[in-house]
Write a protein that holds these residues in place. Structure first.
Motif, PDB file in Angstrom:
ATOM      1  N   UNK A  17     -63.247  35.722  24.747  1.00  0.00           N
ATOM      2  CA  UNK A  17     -63.642  36.633  23.857  1.00  0.00           C
ATOM      3  C   UNK A  17     -62.427  37.618  23.399  1.00  0.00           C
ATOM      4  N   UNK A  18     -61.739  38.007  24.200  1.00  0.00           N
ATOM      5  CA  UNK A  18     -60.465  38.771  23.925  1.00  0.00           C
ATOM      6  C   UNK A  18     -59.217  38.185  22.990  1.00  0.00           C
ATOM      7  N   UNK A  19     -59.292  36.809  23.082  1.00  0.00           N
ATOM      8  CA  UNK A  19     -58.235  36.087  22.354  1.00  0.00           C
ATOM      9  C   UNK A  19     -58.819  35.673  20.732  1.00  0.00           C
ATOM     10  N   UNK A  20     -60.377  35.807  20.720  1.00  0.00           N
ATOM     11  CA  UNK A  20     -60.781  35.528  19.250  1.00  0.00           C
ATOM     12  C   UNK A  20     -60.549  36.860  18.738  1.00  0.00           C
ATOM     13  N   UNK A  21     -60.804  37.978  19.622  1.00  0.00           N
ATOM     14  CA  UNK A  21     -60.768  39.242  18.853  1.00  0.00           C
ATOM     15  C   UNK A  21     -59.083  39.607  18.495  1.00  0.00           C
ATOM     16  N   UNK A  22     -58.337  39.177  19.240  1.00  0.00           N
ATOM     17  CA  UNK A  22     -56.973  39.411  18.857  1.00  0.00           C
ATOM     18  C   UNK A  22     -56.493  38.553  17.766  1.00  0.00           C
ATOM     19  N   UNK A  23     -57.076  37.287  17.562  1.00  0.00           N
ATOM     20  CA  UNK A  23     -56.905  36.590  16.500  1.00  0.00           C
ATOM     21  C   UNK A  23     -57.295  37.051  15.220  1.00  0.00           C
ATOM     22  N   UNK A  24     -58.695  37.834  15.213  1.00  0.00           N
ATOM     23  CA  UNK A  24     -59.123  38.384  14.263  1.00  0.00           C
ATOM     24  C   UNK A  24     -58.090  39.604  13.683  1.00  0.00           C
ATOM     25  N   UNK A  25     -57.788  40.431  14.592  1.00  0.00           N
ATOM     26  CA  UNK A  25     -56.969  41.353  14.394  1.00  0.00           C
ATOM     27  C   UNK A  25     -55.795  41.074  13.814  1.00  0.00           C
ATOM     28  N   UNK A  26     -55.040  39.724  14.328  1.00  0.00           N
ATOM     29  CA  UNK A  26     -53.874  39.317  13.488  1.00  0.00           C
ATOM     30  C   UNK A  26     -54.108  38.947  12.058  1.00  0.00           C
ATOM     31  N   UNK A  27     -55.294  38.361  11.687  1.00  0.00           N
ATOM     32  CA  UNK A  27     -55.848  38.065  10.204  1.00  0.00           C
ATOM     33  C   UNK A  27     -55.843  39.358   9.675  1.00  0.00           C
ATOM     34  N   UNK A  28     -56.116  40.199  10.172  1.00  0.00           N
ATOM     35  CA  UNK A  28     -56.215  41.533   9.539  1.00  0.00           C
ATOM     36  C   UNK A  28     -54.892  42.180   9.115  1.00  0.00           C
ATOM     37  N   UNK A  29     -54.023  41.832  10.083  1.00  0.00           N
ATOM     38  CA  UNK A  29     -52.357  42.411   9.826  1.00  0.00           C
ATOM     39  C   UNK A  29     -51.833  41.490   8.845  1.00  0.00           C
ATOM     40  N   UNK A  30     -52.376  40.337   8.663  1.00  0.00           N
ATOM     41  CA  UNK A  30     -51.592  39.357   7.608  1.00  0.00           C
ATOM     42  C   UNK A  30     -52.200  39.789   6.312  1.00  0.00           C
ATOM     43  N   UNK A  31     -53.486  40.154   6.178  1.00  0.00           N
ATOM     44  CA  UNK A  31     -54.019  40.519   4.968  1.00  0.00           C
ATOM     45  C   UNK A  31     -53.366  41.921   4.657  1.00  0.00           C
ATOM     46  N   UNK A  32     -53.060  42.820   5.305  1.00  0.00           N
ATOM     47  CA  UNK A  32     -52.246  43.928   4.924  1.00  0.00           C
ATOM     48  C   UNK A  32     -51.026  43.513   4.529  1.00  0.00           C
ATOM     49  N   UNK A  33     -50.448  42.691   5.009  1.00  0.00           N
ATOM     50  CA  UNK A  33     -48.946  42.144   4.505  1.00  0.00           C
ATOM     51  C   UNK A  33     -49.010  41.668   3.225  1.00  0.00           C
ATOM     52  N   UNK A  34     -50.112  40.901   2.985  1.00  0.00           N
ATOM     53  CA  UNK A  34     -50.346  40.288   1.473  1.00  0.00           C
ATOM     54  C   UNK A  34     -50.614  41.294   0.590  1.00  0.00           C
ATOM     55  N   UNK A  35     -51.322  42.215   0.748  1.00  0.00           N
ATOM     56  CA  UNK A  35     -51.857  43.459  -0.051  1.00  0.00           C
ATOM     57  C   UNK A  35     -50.359  44.139  -0.368  1.00  0.00           C
ATOM     58  N   UNK A  36     -49.497  44.276   0.511  1.00  0.00           N
ATOM     59  CA  UNK A  36     -48.559  44.944   0.461  1.00  0.00           C
ATOM     60  C   UNK A  36     -47.277  44.094  -0.652  1.00  0.00           C
ATOM     61  N   UNK A  37     -47.240  43.028  -0.427  1.00  0.00           N
ATOM     62  CA  UNK A  37     -46.479  42.017  -1.363  1.00  0.00           C
ATOM     63  C   UNK A  37     -47.041  41.968  -2.747  1.00  0.00           C
ATOM     64  N   UNK A  61     -69.428  34.582  25.650  1.00  0.00           N
ATOM     65  CA  UNK A  61     -70.081  35.586  26.483  1.00  0.00           C
ATOM     66  C   UNK A  61     -69.931  35.343  27.886  1.00  0.00           C
ATOM     67  N   UNK A  62     -69.530  34.115  28.339  1.00  0.00           N
ATOM     68  CA  UNK A  62     -69.122  33.913  29.613  1.00  0.00           C
ATOM     69  C   UNK A  62     -67.571  34.024  30.213  1.00  0.00           C
TER      70      UNK A  62
END
Length: 243
Positions: A128-148, A122-123
């Motif tokens: 906060x942006x870095x954690x948000x970006x990290x979460x988006x990357x995790x989603x990107x990886x999940x999409x790639x695993x789904x494709x595989x 919060x401060x």
């Protein structure tokens, strides 16, 4: 309990900084967070589906896997957790875990309280942006695993998985001859890739025969990164390792 030799906060910062810039001032604030550490043996549940926790858990050393289980007991491994990653980040804002995380080998885990981490987020907007970006990357990886699982054939599926782990462990690149430890059984690999253990064994033996990898116990060596990438159809863009 004494703290581990590896600094978990530094590992977490370095992991987050792969995806967003974190200022020197914010790094100092991060280092001031209190944490505690514990060691867990292979096979231990680090997180259980439905569990409510009060701390974020940073994987300091070892490898863990995230999985879900169907009502009939079938297991699907949905991701691999490597050092520097938070294994239960979603619980910073969502109470109940919706997956299990187990240690593949001996793991060191450090815990930072949700309250302390929320105050920091919060401060400090860059964190906060870095954690948000990290979460988006995790989603990107999940999409790639789904494709595989949905579209790649068995050989490419196994090769792609081995490429991903190699690059996540060696973010500056994978030179020819790179080796790493992958303490997964054929059954666990099958649960990650949607294949039977017998099929996994056949695919790995094929990769070995074609000199795309060499294998010794849990050790994987990649004689030619370019050839393995070609066999896998691997494109690292989804890992977002260049920011």
């Amino acid at each position: 309990m004494p703290r581990p030799n590896l600094n978990p906060v530094k590992q977490l910062i370095d992991q987050l900084a792969l995806h967003d810039l974190i200022s020197a001032e914010d790094r100092v604030a991060f280092y001031e967070l209190p944490y505690s550490s514990r060691q867990f043996e292979a096979g231990t549940y680090l997180l259980r589906d439905g569990e409510i926790t009060s701390h974020c858990a940073i994987l300091v050393s070892g490898i863990a896997y995230r999985h879900k289980v169907t009502s009939d007991g079938s297991r699907q491994i949905v991701s691999i957790c490597l050092p520097g990653e938070v294994i239960n980040l979603q619980q910073l804002y969502l109470d109940e875990a919706d997956n299990n995380v187990q240690a593949l080998n001996q793991c060191q885990i450090s815990f930072i309280s949700h309250a302390a981490l929320r105050r920091l987020v919060n401060q400090r907007p860059s964190i906060a942006r870095a954690f948000f970006a990290s979460t988006l990357v995790e989603l990107s990886m999940s999409r790639e695993w789904m494709l595989s699982i949905g579209r790649r054939d068995a050989r490419a599926r196994v090769a792609h998985f081995l490429c991903e782990i190699a690059l996540r462990l060696n973010i500056d690149g994978v030179p020819d001859g790179t080796s790493y430890e992958l303490p997964m059984t054929q059954e666990q690999l099958g649960d990650a890739l949607g294949l039977t253990a017998v099929h996994i064994n056949r695919m790995i033996m094929g990769l070995v025969k074609d000199n795309l990898i060499t294998r010794r116990k849990h050790g994987i060596t990649i004689p030619s990164w370019e050839r393995l990438v070609q066999a896998a159809g691997f494109n690292s863009r989804y890992l977002k390792l260049n920011g």
